[in-house]
Design a protein around this motif. Structure first.
Motif, short mmCIF file in Angstrom:
data_model
loop_
_atom_site.label_atom_id
_atom_site.label_comp_id
_atom_site.label_asym_id
_atom_site.label_seq_id
_atom_site.Cartn_x
_atom_site.Cartn_y
_atom_site.Cartn_z
N PHE A 82 0.84 -1.20 0.00
CA PHE A 82 0.00 0.00 0.00
C PHE A 82 0.87 1.24 0.00
O PHE A 82 2.03 1.22 0.40
CB PHE A 82 -0.90 0.03 1.24
N LYS A 83 0.25 2.36 -0.42
CA LYS A 83 0.95 3.63 -0.42
C LYS A 83 -0.08 4.75 -0.31
O LYS A 83 -1.12 4.72 -0.97
CB LYS A 83 1.74 3.80 -1.72
N GLY A 84 0.21 5.73 0.53
CA GLY A 84 -0.62 6.92 0.60
C GLY A 84 -0.36 7.77 -0.64
O GLY A 84 0.78 7.84 -1.12
N ASP A 85 -1.37 8.42 -1.15
CA ASP A 85 -1.23 9.19 -2.39
C ASP A 85 -0.20 10.31 -2.28
O ASP A 85 0.45 10.65 -3.26
CB ASP A 85 -2.58 9.79 -2.82
N THR A 86 -0.04 10.89 -1.09
CA THR A 86 0.96 11.95 -0.93
C THR A 86 2.26 11.44 -0.32
O THR A 86 3.19 12.22 -0.11
CB THR A 86 0.42 13.11 -0.04
N ASN A 87 2.33 10.16 -0.02
CA ASN A 87 3.56 9.58 0.53
C ASN A 87 4.53 9.28 -0.60
O ASN A 87 4.12 8.89 -1.70
CB ASN A 87 3.28 8.30 1.31
N LEU A 88 5.81 9.42 -0.32
CA LEU A 88 6.82 9.18 -1.34
C LEU A 88 7.18 7.70 -1.47
O LEU A 88 7.67 7.27 -2.51
CB LEU A 88 8.08 10.00 -1.04
N TYR A 89 6.93 6.92 -0.42
CA TYR A 89 7.33 5.51 -0.42
C TYR A 89 6.16 4.63 0.00
O TYR A 89 5.24 5.07 0.68
CB TYR A 89 8.51 5.29 0.53
N CYS A 90 6.26 3.36 -0.38
CA CYS A 90 5.23 2.38 -0.01
C CYS A 90 5.36 2.02 1.46
O CYS A 90 6.42 2.14 2.07
CB CYS A 90 5.39 1.11 -0.85
N ASP A 91 4.25 1.54 2.02
CA ASP A 91 4.24 1.04 3.39
C ASP A 91 4.91 -0.34 3.41
O ASP A 91 5.11 -0.96 2.36
CB ASP A 91 2.79 0.87 3.88
N GLU A 92 5.20 -0.82 4.62
CA GLU A 92 5.74 -2.18 4.72
C GLU A 92 4.66 -3.16 4.29
O GLU A 92 3.46 -2.86 4.38
CB GLU A 92 6.23 -2.48 6.14
N PRO A 93 5.04 -4.33 3.77
CA PRO A 93 4.05 -5.30 3.28
C PRO A 93 3.03 -5.66 4.36
O PRO A 93 3.35 -5.76 5.54
CB PRO A 93 4.90 -6.51 2.90
N VAL A 94 1.79 -5.87 3.92
CA VAL A 94 0.67 -6.20 4.81
C VAL A 94 0.17 -7.59 4.45
O VAL A 94 0.02 -7.93 3.28
CB VAL A 94 -0.45 -5.14 4.63
N MET A 95 -0.11 -8.38 5.48
CA MET A 95 -0.66 -9.72 5.28
C MET A 95 -2.19 -9.63 5.28
O MET A 95 -2.76 -8.66 5.80
CB MET A 95 -0.19 -10.65 6.40
N PHE A 133 5.24 9.57 -9.42
CA PHE A 133 5.97 10.81 -9.17
C PHE A 133 5.03 11.96 -8.81
O PHE A 133 5.46 12.96 -8.24
CB PHE A 133 6.85 11.19 -10.36
N SER A 134 3.75 11.84 -9.15
CA SER A 134 2.79 12.89 -8.81
C SER A 134 2.67 13.06 -7.29
O SER A 134 2.26 14.12 -6.82
CB SER A 134 1.42 12.61 -9.43
N SER A 135 3.07 12.04 -6.52
CA SER A 135 3.06 12.14 -5.06
C SER A 135 3.95 13.27 -4.57
O SER A 135 3.65 13.93 -3.58
CB SER A 135 3.52 10.83 -4.43
N ARG A 136 5.05 13.51 -5.28
CA ARG A 136 5.96 14.59 -4.88
C ARG A 136 5.25 15.94 -4.97
O ARG A 136 5.41 16.79 -4.10
CB ARG A 136 7.19 14.60 -5.77
N PHE A 137 4.47 16.15 -6.04
CA PHE A 137 3.75 17.41 -6.20
C PHE A 137 2.67 17.55 -5.13
O PHE A 137 2.49 18.63 -4.56
CB PHE A 137 3.13 17.52 -7.59
N LEU A 138 1.96 16.46 -4.84
CA LEU A 138 0.93 16.50 -3.80
C LEU A 138 1.55 16.79 -2.44
O LEU A 138 1.02 17.57 -1.66
CB LEU A 138 0.17 15.18 -3.76
N LYS A 139 2.67 16.15 -2.15
CA LYS A 139 3.36 16.35 -0.88
C LYS A 139 3.77 17.82 -0.72
O LYS A 139 3.58 18.42 0.33
CB LYS A 139 4.59 15.44 -0.81
N ARG A 140 4.33 18.39 -1.76
CA ARG A 140 4.74 19.80 -1.73
C ARG A 140 3.52 20.70 -1.51
O ARG A 140 3.57 21.64 -0.71
CB ARG A 140 5.45 20.17 -3.03
#
Length: 148
Positions: A82-95, A133-140
């Motif tokens: 999973f990844k948040g739309d404004t996060n730059l990296y994915c979360d740790e794997p989820v079972m 890469f659009s996450s970078r723009f959202l984060k900013r």
């Protein structure tokens, strides 16, 4: 949001019996799809596909709703990434047992309830999956909005 094991079991039980659970949102990781204090409706996640927003808990007890970006098999187990739309990296794997529900609707103050089947939701999901890469723009943008 931090949560204990009993609360996780209660959430899963409510979804199983009632069919859904409502949760207020916190944070900006899924902006603009989910905004601060939106009321999110989650239902049982029987089938998941890339782009779905899923409520899950981490091993450390955090309750998170992020977008499914990949499903992989490792050591004969299915792992969800999973990844948040404004996060730059994915979360740790989820079972699978960490998954609580799938987002089906969002209620926003003074607006009509939005269901997660609208064309805009599919387009936004596609944009987030294929243009990470659009996450970078959202984060900013979020950082500037918080600063002002």
């Amino acid at each position: 949001m931090s949560i204990n094991q009993e609360s996780i079991l209660l959430l899963k039980s409510v979804i199983e019996k009632k069919g859904h659970v409502h949760f207020p949102s916190e944070g900006f990781s899924m902006y603009p799809c989910i905004r601060q204090n939106d009321l999110c409706t989650f239902e049982k996640a029987s089938v998941l596909k890339k782009g779905d927003i899923v409520l899950f808990h981490t091993k450390s007890g955090q309750l998170i709703a992020h977008r499914l970006v990949r499903i992989r098999h490792q050591n004969e187990q299915m792992q969800y990434i999973f990844k948040g739309d404004t996060n730059l990296y994915c979360d740790e794997p989820v079972m699978g047992e960490q998954i609580i529900g799938k987002l089906t609707a969002i209620s926003r103050e003074n607006q009509k309830k939005a269901y997660m089947v609208a064309p805009f939701d599919y387009m936004w999901s596609w944009l987030m999956l294929f243009f990470p890469f659009s996450s970078r723009f959202l984060k900013r943008y979020i950082n500037q909005k918080i600063a002002n």
